[in-house]
Design a protein around this motif. Structure first.
Motif, PDB file in Angstrom:
ATOM      1  N   ILE A 164      -4.243 -12.930 -10.692  1.00  0.00           N
ATOM      2  CA  ILE A 164      -4.313 -11.624 -10.028  1.00  0.00           C
ATOM      3  C   ILE A 164      -4.347 -11.800  -8.508  1.00  0.00           C
ATOM      4  N   VAL A 165      -5.187 -12.745  -8.050  1.00  0.00           N
ATOM      5  CA  VAL A 165      -5.292 -12.978  -6.603  1.00  0.00           C
ATOM      6  C   VAL A 165      -3.945 -13.446  -6.045  1.00  0.00           C
ATOM      7  N   ALA A 166      -3.273 -14.344  -6.784  1.00  0.00           N
ATOM      8  CA  ALA A 166      -1.976 -14.856  -6.314  1.00  0.00           C
ATOM      9  C   ALA A 166      -0.964 -13.720  -6.219  1.00  0.00           C
ATOM     10  N   THR A 167      -1.005 -12.802  -7.187  1.00  0.00           N
ATOM     11  CA  THR A 167      -0.071 -11.670  -7.163  1.00  0.00           C
ATOM     12  C   THR A 167      -0.336 -10.770  -5.956  1.00  0.00           C
ATOM     13  N   LEU A 168      -1.627 -10.462  -5.732  1.00  0.00           N
ATOM     14  CA  LEU A 168      -1.965  -9.601  -4.593  1.00  0.00           C
ATOM     15  C   LEU A 168      -1.610 -10.277  -3.275  1.00  0.00           C
ATOM     16  N   ALA A 169      -1.898 -11.598  -3.195  1.00  0.00           N
ATOM     17  CA  ALA A 169      -1.592 -12.330  -1.965  1.00  0.00           C
ATOM     18  C   ALA A 169      -0.087 -12.349  -1.713  1.00  0.00           C
ATOM     19  N   ALA A 170       0.674 -12.514  -2.788  1.00  0.00           N
ATOM     20  CA  ALA A 170       2.137 -12.543  -2.640  1.00  0.00           C
ATOM     21  C   ALA A 170       2.637 -11.187  -2.153  1.00  0.00           C
ATOM     22  N   ALA A 171       2.103 -10.110  -2.749  1.00  0.00           N
ATOM     23  CA  ALA A 171       2.526  -8.775  -2.329  1.00  0.00           C
ATOM     24  C   ALA A 171       2.181  -8.548  -0.865  1.00  0.00           C
ATOM     25  N   ARG A 172       0.993  -8.972  -0.492  1.00  0.00           N
ATOM     26  CA  ARG A 172       0.526  -8.784   0.878  1.00  0.00           C
ATOM     27  C   ARG A 172       1.398  -9.523   1.881  1.00  0.00           C
ATOM     28  N   SER A 173       1.701 -10.773   1.557  1.00  0.00           N
ATOM     29  CA  SER A 173       2.434 -11.577   2.544  1.00  0.00           C
ATOM     30  C   SER A 173       3.932 -11.280   2.513  1.00  0.00           C
ATOM     31  N   LEU A 174       4.468 -10.877   1.347  1.00  0.00           N
ATOM     32  CA  LEU A 174       5.920 -10.684   1.278  1.00  0.00           C
ATOM     33  C   LEU A 174       6.341  -9.257   1.595  1.00  0.00           C
ATOM     34  N   TRP A 175       5.438  -8.310   1.436  1.00  0.00           N
ATOM     35  CA  TRP A 175       5.839  -6.911   1.600  1.00  0.00           C
ATOM     36  C   TRP A 175       5.320  -6.266   2.877  1.00  0.00           C
ATOM     37  N   ARG A 176       4.523  -6.976   3.663  1.00  0.00           N
ATOM     38  CA  ARG A 176       3.942  -6.316   4.821  1.00  0.00           C
ATOM     39  C   ARG A 176       4.769  -6.464   6.086  1.00  0.00           C
ATOM     40  N   SER A 177       5.862  -7.262   6.005  1.00  0.00           N
ATOM     41  CA  SER A 177       6.578  -7.606   7.226  1.00  0.00           C
ATOM     42  C   SER A 177       7.236  -6.393   7.875  1.00  0.00           C
ATOM     43  N   ASP A 178       7.350  -5.283   7.141  1.00  0.00           N
ATOM     44  CA  ASP A 178       8.054  -4.140   7.702  1.00  0.00           C
ATOM     45  C   ASP A 178       7.165  -3.210   8.513  1.00  0.00           C
TER      46      ASP A 178
END
Lengths: 180, 132
Positions: B27-41
Motif C-alpha cells: 500500500i505504501v509503495a502504491t501511494l509513494a508511486a502515485a505521489r512521485s509519478l503524478w505530482r509533477s504537473d
C-alpha cells in the motif's frame, strides 16, 4: 519393433487438472470489462498458488505456463503482444515465487506469496512493455494504477488461497490431500 | 447482513504477521508511486527571467504582483493561487499577455521584445532548453 510409450503419472494428471481449472478461470476472466488493459483480477493465479503450496514449485510452473499458452490459444491471442506480456508476467511471477516460497510459513502465508506474485507479474509486464511495446518513459505514469490493482487483487486472491488451504475438505477438490 | 460482515471480517484472520507487513509495504509503495509519478504537473513557483537570468521566484500559494523593468519598459506579472500571467507588457504584439493564465508546470510566456519570460517551474524540466 520399438514403440515409445509415454506414461502419464499421477503428477501429470494433477498438472493437467489444475491447468484446466486455471485456463477456465483465465477465459472466464477475459469476459470481464477492464478500464485499462492489464488490470485484471488474475484469478488463474489462485490455482497456481494452490499448486505451489500443495505440490511444490515445479508443478506450479507447469500449470502457470500451460495456462499462459492454452488460455491465449483459446482467446486467439497466441503470439500476439498480449501473450508475450502474459508470459513475461508469469515468468517473473514464478521466479519470485521460487525465491519467496521458502520464507518462514509461520509468518508469511498465502497472502504474502500472492502479493509478491502479483507485483512480480506487474513488473515483468511493465518491463517488457517499456522495452518493446511502448518505448517511452510516459508508460511509468500507469505504474500506480497497476500497483493498486496488484495490491487489491493480490490480497483477495491470497485470501481465497488461504481459505482453500485452510479447508482441505472442500468437496469440489479431490486433490486436496497432499500426495507427497 | 451483520453475520455476512462478520464472515468477511473472519477472512482477515487468514492473514499472518508477515502478510500484514507485506500488505502494508504494497500500500505504501502504491501511494509513494502515485505521489512521485503524478505530482509533477502541479507547479509551485513562477520564475521571472530578465535576459535569461532569474530575477524573481514567486510562490504560487497566494496572490501577488511583481513588476520588472526591461529595455522597453515595465512588465507586470500577476500571481494567483496555482496560476500566473503577464498582465501588462510594453511589447508591440502582446503575445505573452494574450497567452493568459499559465497553470501547468513548465508552461512559459515569453515577452521577447522586453526580454522577459515567465515560467512555472516543474520538478523535472519538461523542456531540455529554451532559446529565443
Amino acid at each position: 519393433m520399438n514403440t515409445l510409450e509415454i506414461r502419464a503419472d499421477a503428477s501429470d494428471y494433477r498438472v493437467a487438472r489444475y491447468a484446466a481449472a486455471a485456463i477456465m478461470l483465465s477465459v472466464a476472466e477475459a469476459a470481464i470489462p477492464s478500464p485499462l488493459p492489464g488490470v485484471k483480477p488474475g484469478l488463474a493465479n489462485i490455482v497456481v498458488l494452490l499448486v505451489l503450496l500443495r505440490h511444490g514449485w515445479h508443478e506450479a510452473a507447469w500449470v502457470a505456463l500451460l495456462r499462459v499458452f492454452a488460455a491465449n490459444l483459446l482467446l486467439g491471442q497466441l503470439f500476439a503482444p498480449g501473450f508475450f506480456l502474459s508470459l513475461a508476467g508469469s515468468l517473473f511471477s514464478l521466479a519470485t515465487l521460487a525465491l519467496t516460497v521458502s520464507l518462514p510459513r509461520r509468518w508469511f502465508g498465502p497472502v504474502s506469496l500472492s502479493l509478491f506474485a502479483a507485483f512480480a507479474h506487474m513488473l515483468g509486464q511493465m518491463l517488457l512493455a517499456r522495452v518493446w511495446l511502448v518505448p517511452h518513459e510516459g508508460l511509468w505514469a500507469l505504474w500506480p494504477v497497476f500497483s493498486a490493482a496488484a495490491t487489491v487483487f493480490g490480497l483477495v486472491n491470497g485470501l481465497i488461497v488461504a481459505r482453500l488451504i485452510a479447508e482441505p475438505s472442500v468437496p469440489a477438490n479431490p486433490e486436496s490431500v497432499p500426495s507427497s | 447482513m451483520r453475520a455476512d460482515w462478520r464472515g468477511h471480517l473472519r477472512a482477515l484472520h487468514l492473514l499472518r504477521a508477515g502478510d500484514w507487513l507485506v500488505l502494508l509495504v504494497a500500500i505504501v509503495a502504491t501511494l509513494a508511486a502515485a505521489r512521485s509519478l503524478w505530482r509533477s504537473d502541479v507547479p509551485e513557483h513562477a520564475l521571472v527571467r530578465l535576459r535569461g537570468e532569474v530575477v524573481a521566484r514567486l510562490s504560487l500559494d497566494k496572490p501577488a504582483e511583481f513588476r520588472v523593468r526591461g529595455p522597453l519598459g515595465e512588465t507586470l506579472i500577476e500571481v494567483q493561487p496555482g496560476r500566473a500571467r503577464v498582465a501588462i507588457d510594453p511589447g508591440p504584439r502582446q503575445y505573452c499577455v494574450k497567452q493568459g493564465w499559465l497553470t501547468r508546470a513548465g508552461a512559459v510566456a515569453i515577452c521577447a521584445p522586453n526580454e522577459i519570460s515567465l515560467q512555472l517551474d516543474a520538478r523535472r524540466s519538461l523542456y531540455d532548453s529554451l532559446v529565443y
